[in-house]
Design a protein around this motif. Structure first.
Motif, PDB file in Angstrom:
ATOM      1  N   PRO A  18       0.674  -1.249  -0.049  1.00 23.10           N
ATOM      2  CA  PRO A  18       0.109  -0.168   0.054  1.00 23.10           C
ATOM      3  C   PRO A  18       0.842   1.317   0.007  1.00 23.10           C
ATOM      4  CG  PRO A  18      -1.022  -1.594   1.427  1.00 23.10           C
ATOM      5  CD  PRO A  18       0.465  -2.115   1.083  1.00 23.10           C
ATOM      6  N   GLU A  19       2.115   1.211   0.558  1.00 20.98           N
ATOM      7  CA  GLU A  19       2.837   2.541   0.754  1.00 20.98           C
ATOM      8  C   GLU A  19       3.564   2.734  -0.683  1.00 20.98           C
ATOM      9  OE1 GLU A  19       3.015  -0.184   2.973  1.00 20.98           O
ATOM     10  OE2 GLU A  19       2.442   0.645   4.624  1.00 20.98           O
ATOM     11  N   GLU A  20       3.792   1.828  -1.184  1.00 21.72           N
ATOM     12  CA  GLU A  20       4.430   1.796  -2.516  1.00 21.72           C
ATOM     13  C   GLU A  20       3.314   2.429  -3.609  1.00 21.72           C
ATOM     14  OE1 GLU A  20       6.001  -2.164  -3.185  1.00 21.72           O
ATOM     15  OE2 GLU A  20       8.028  -1.450  -2.556  1.00 21.72           O
ATOM     16  N   ARG A  21       2.180   2.072  -3.411  1.00 24.70           N
ATOM     17  CA  ARG A  21       1.268   2.348  -4.336  1.00 24.70           C
ATOM     18  C   ARG A  21       0.807   3.745  -4.144  1.00 24.70           C
ATOM     19  NH1 ARG A  21      -1.440  -2.483  -3.512  1.00 24.70           N
ATOM     20  NH2 ARG A  21      -2.839  -1.698  -1.737  1.00 24.70           N
ATOM     21  N   LEU A  22       0.741   4.199  -2.832  1.00 23.37           N
ATOM     22  CA  LEU A  22       0.595   5.682  -2.598  1.00 23.37           C
ATOM     23  C   LEU A  22       1.572   6.555  -3.166  1.00 23.37           C
ATOM     24  CD1 LEU A  22      -1.302   7.583  -0.891  1.00 23.37           C
ATOM     25  CD2 LEU A  22       0.274   7.156   1.090  1.00 23.37           C
ATOM     26  N   GLU A  23       2.898   6.078  -2.826  1.00 20.28           N
ATOM     27  CA  GLU A  23       4.080   6.859  -3.509  1.00 20.28           C
ATOM     28  C   GLU A  23       4.072   7.030  -4.954  1.00 20.28           C
ATOM     29  OE1 GLU A  23       7.316   4.803  -2.080  1.00 20.28           O
ATOM     30  OE2 GLU A  23       6.957   5.019   0.076  1.00 20.28           O
ATOM     31  N   LEU A  24       3.384   5.611  -5.782  1.00 24.92           N
ATOM     32  CA  LEU A  24       3.390   5.714  -7.290  1.00 24.92           C
ATOM     33  C   LEU A  24       2.375   6.727  -7.517  1.00 24.92           C
ATOM     34  CD1 LEU A  24       4.398   4.757  -9.806  1.00 24.92           C
ATOM     35  CD2 LEU A  24       2.957   2.940  -9.431  1.00 24.92           C
ATOM     36  N   ALA A  25       1.257   6.982  -6.906  1.00 24.16           N
ATOM     37  CA  ALA A  25      -0.137   7.661  -7.095  1.00 24.16           C
ATOM     38  C   ALA A  25       0.431   9.144  -7.153  1.00 24.16           C
ATOM     39  CB  ALA A  25      -1.221   7.268  -6.122  1.00 24.16           C
ATOM     40  N   PHE A  26       1.282   9.693  -6.080  1.00 25.55           N
ATOM     41  CA  PHE A  26       1.593  10.807  -5.812  1.00 25.55           C
ATOM     42  C   PHE A  26       2.638  10.948  -6.996  1.00 25.55           C
ATOM     43  CE2 PHE A  26      -0.129  11.250  -1.642  1.00 25.55           C
ATOM     44  CZ  PHE A  26      -0.378  12.509  -1.416  1.00 25.55           C
ATOM     45  N   GLN A  27       3.671  10.432  -7.190  1.00 20.09           N
ATOM     46  CA  GLN A  27       4.570  10.651  -8.395  1.00 20.09           C
ATOM     47  C   GLN A  27       3.856  10.775  -9.915  1.00 20.09           C
ATOM     48  OE1 GLN A  27       7.008   7.101 -10.084  1.00 20.09           O
ATOM     49  NE2 GLN A  27       8.873   8.340  -8.993  1.00 20.09           N
ATOM     50  N   ARG A  28       3.007   9.874 -10.010  1.00 17.62           N
ATOM     51  CA  ARG A  28       2.602  10.003 -11.416  1.00 17.62           C
ATOM     52  C   ARG A  28       1.529  11.282 -11.363  1.00 17.62           C
ATOM     53  NH1 ARG A  28       0.659   3.778 -12.675  1.00 17.62           N
ATOM     54  NH2 ARG A  28       2.838   3.128 -13.474  1.00 17.62           N
ATOM     55  N   GLY A  29       0.849  11.508 -10.365  1.00 21.55           N
ATOM     56  CA  GLY A  29      -0.113  12.622 -10.429  1.00 21.55           C
ATOM     57  C   GLY A  29       0.875  13.884 -10.529  1.00 21.55           C
ATOM     58  N   PHE A  30       1.796  13.966  -9.503  1.00 26.13           N
ATOM     59  CA  PHE A  30       2.841  15.174  -9.310  1.00 26.13           C
ATOM     60  C   PHE A  30       3.454  15.498 -10.745  1.00 26.13           C
ATOM     61  CE2 PHE A  30       6.778  16.906  -8.661  1.00 26.13           C
ATOM     62  CZ  PHE A  30       6.771  18.223  -8.066  1.00 26.13           C
ATOM     63  N   LEU A  31       4.260  14.583 -11.206  1.00 28.72           N
ATOM     64  CA  LEU A  31       4.933  14.652 -12.420  1.00 28.72           C
ATOM     65  C   LEU A  31       4.229  15.110 -13.623  1.00 28.72           C
ATOM     66  CD1 LEU A  31       7.460  11.751 -12.156  1.00 28.72           C
ATOM     67  CD2 LEU A  31       8.186  14.192 -11.829  1.00 28.72           C
ATOM     68  N   ALA A  32       2.944  14.701 -13.779  1.00 29.29           N
ATOM     69  CA  ALA A  32       1.696  15.023 -14.766  1.00 29.29           C
ATOM     70  C   ALA A  32       1.206  16.467 -14.561  1.00 29.29           C
ATOM     71  CB  ALA A  32       0.808  13.839 -15.081  1.00 29.29           C
ATOM     72  N   GLY A  33       1.405  16.899 -13.333  1.00 33.18           N
ATOM     73  CA  GLY A  33       0.695  18.071 -13.160  1.00 33.18           C
ATOM     74  C   GLY A  33      -0.682  18.145 -12.911  1.00 33.18           C
ATOM     75  N   ARG A  34      -1.052  16.987 -12.239  1.00 35.46           N
ATOM     76  CA  ARG A  34      -2.517  16.674 -11.906  1.00 35.46           C
ATOM     77  C   ARG A  34      -2.922  17.876 -10.941  1.00 35.46           C
ATOM     78  NH1 ARG A  34      -5.737  11.608  -9.751  1.00 35.46           N
ATOM     79  NH2 ARG A  34      -7.708  12.127 -10.079  1.00 35.46           N
ATOM     80  N   ARG A  35      -4.248  18.362 -10.774  1.00 37.91           N
ATOM     81  CA  ARG A  35      -4.482  19.324  -9.725  1.00 37.91           C
ATOM     82  C   ARG A  35      -4.196  18.690  -8.565  1.00 37.91           C
ATOM     83  NH1 ARG A  35     -10.457  21.455 -11.675  1.00 37.91           N
ATOM     84  NH2 ARG A  35      -9.637  22.360 -13.599  1.00 37.91           N
ATOM     85  N   VAL A  36      -3.358  19.594  -7.559  1.00 37.48           N
ATOM     86  CA  VAL A  36      -2.886  19.219  -6.451  1.00 37.48           C
ATOM     87  C   VAL A  36      -4.145  18.746  -5.233  1.00 37.48           C
ATOM     88  CG1 VAL A  36      -1.965  20.032  -4.331  1.00 37.48           C
ATOM     89  CG2 VAL A  36      -0.971  20.816  -6.371  1.00 37.48           C
ATOM     90  N   ALA A  37      -5.131  19.193  -5.569  1.00 38.22           N
ATOM     91  CA  ALA A  37      -6.404  18.902  -4.672  1.00 38.22           C
ATOM     92  C   ALA A  37      -6.849  17.443  -4.749  1.00 38.22           C
ATOM     93  CB  ALA A  37      -7.589  19.907  -4.793  1.00 38.22           C
TER      94      ALA A  37
END
Length: 354
Positions: A18-37
């Motif tokens: 679960p921790e790795e999935r959470l980190e990956l979700a943040f990584q993919r979202g952040f690098l792609a500029g997904r809305r922070v909210a």
């Protein structure tokens, strides 16, 4: 209409902790500029509550703001400031000792100079990435082609699941914009040739830069063809380097039959080109000029992905196709979600039958 499944980025990684999935979700979202909210802050808060440890925050910091892709191709200064401020808020809720790494990173960004451009990076299933430079404004220089739109990501996902449509074939993309869809196809589906096309001069320049940025090399050549002037960049690469990549200036409002014939393509794709009735008429007029068969004697394949913002506009496109005798069918969307975008948005892919 086909509906997308409500999957989240990274769901295919079922064996990850679960921790790795959470980190990956943040990584993919952040690098792609997904809305922070829209990043999974609630999941992070729950993880911190259970662990009572700051290590998840440091792991996310390393995979986002301090990631090599971010260091080399950063999202906008405003975006990074907002993201780090939210990350610090999560830490402050723990009532723990301050993390110097978070405040040092925020300090570096406060000293960074803002720009009209930013970068967005998308992690592919292979672990490779596609990075595109965009304008920070949705509409800039009189065009919307300097940003990436959801339908382009959706079409790229579909292409990743259907590589045989593109492998060893010549592809033309209409309205390529920043080039995200085509670059992803070139990196994963092994087309023989890929022709990116657009009209606005600033879009063509940004598109060419993004192609270079992702490792494809272009040679410049200009010539006149038909009633319009075609800006044509081509690089003949060997198989280890990738497809023959082209950037062409294509005006839908001019008679382009000869130019389209010169491209000699097997497949045509487009994303988010159906949003204005006037533009729709030009698109349908262009489609009418396409040959029904390829040089190999096969039917030309055409796939158009659209975000259904205005049902009337979308229905107008379908009626315009039927009016000129172009049939269409809805193609099932991608089964898995690799790229971060709004999963509640209704996007469809039409396969056109000339």
């Amino acid at each position: 209409m086909a509906e997308k499944r409500p999957a989240e980025a990274g769901e295919e990684e079922e064996e990850e902790a679960p921790e790795e999935r959470l980190e990956l979700a943040f990584q993919r979202g952040f690098l792609a500029g997904r809305r922070v909210a829209h990043l999974p802050w609630k999941d992070l808060a729950e993880t911190l509550r259970i662990s009572k440890d700051s290590s998840p925050l440091l792991a996310i910091l390393q995979k986002t703001v301090l990631h090599p892709l971010c260091m080399k191709y950063p999202p906008s200064v405003k975006y990074r400031r907002y993201f780090l401020s939210e990350l610090i808020k999560q830490h402050e809720c723990m009532a723990a000792e301050p993390l110097d790494e978070l405040y040092e990173a925020l300090g570096d960004i406060f000293n960074a100079e803002a720009s009209t451009h930013c970068y967005k990076s998308y992690i592919l299933p292979s672990g490779d990435s596609v990075t595109v430079r965009e304008n920070v404004a949705i509409i800039s220089q009189g065009t919307t082609g300097l940003v990436t739109w959801d339908a382009g990501l959706y079409l790229a996902e579909w292409a990743l699941e259907h590589p045989s449509v593109f492998t060893n074939r010549r592809i033309l993309e209409l309205g390529s914009g920043t080039g995200l869809t085509g670059i992803a196809i070139c990196k994963t589906c092994h087309p023989r040739a890929y022709i990116f096309s657009d009209l606005h001069q600033s879009v063509l320049e940004e598109l060419s830069e993004n192609i270079y940025l992702n490792g494809f090399f272009l040679q410049s050549e200009c010539y006149s063809l038909g009633r319009g002037k075609c800006r044509y960049h081509e690089a003949e690469l060997d198989e280890s380097q990738g497809p023959c990549v082209t950037v062409a200036e294509l005006d839908w409002n001019l008679g382009a039959k000869e130019q389209l014939a010169e491209f000699r393509v097997d497949v045509i794709v487009a994303a988010d080109v159906v949003y204005d009735p006037n533009l729709t008429q030009s698109l349908v007029a262009l489609l009418r000029q396409l040959p029904t068969y390829t040089d190999a004697g096969n039917l030309l394949e055409i796939y158009i992905a659209s975000t259904c913002r205005n049902p009337d506009t979308y229905c107008h496109f379908q009626r315009a196709l039927e009016h000129v005798g172009i049939r269409w069918e809805v193609v099932p969307g991608p089964r898995k979600n690799f790229f971060p975008y709004d999963q509640n948005t209704k996007i469809t892919i039409l396969k056109l039958l000339l």
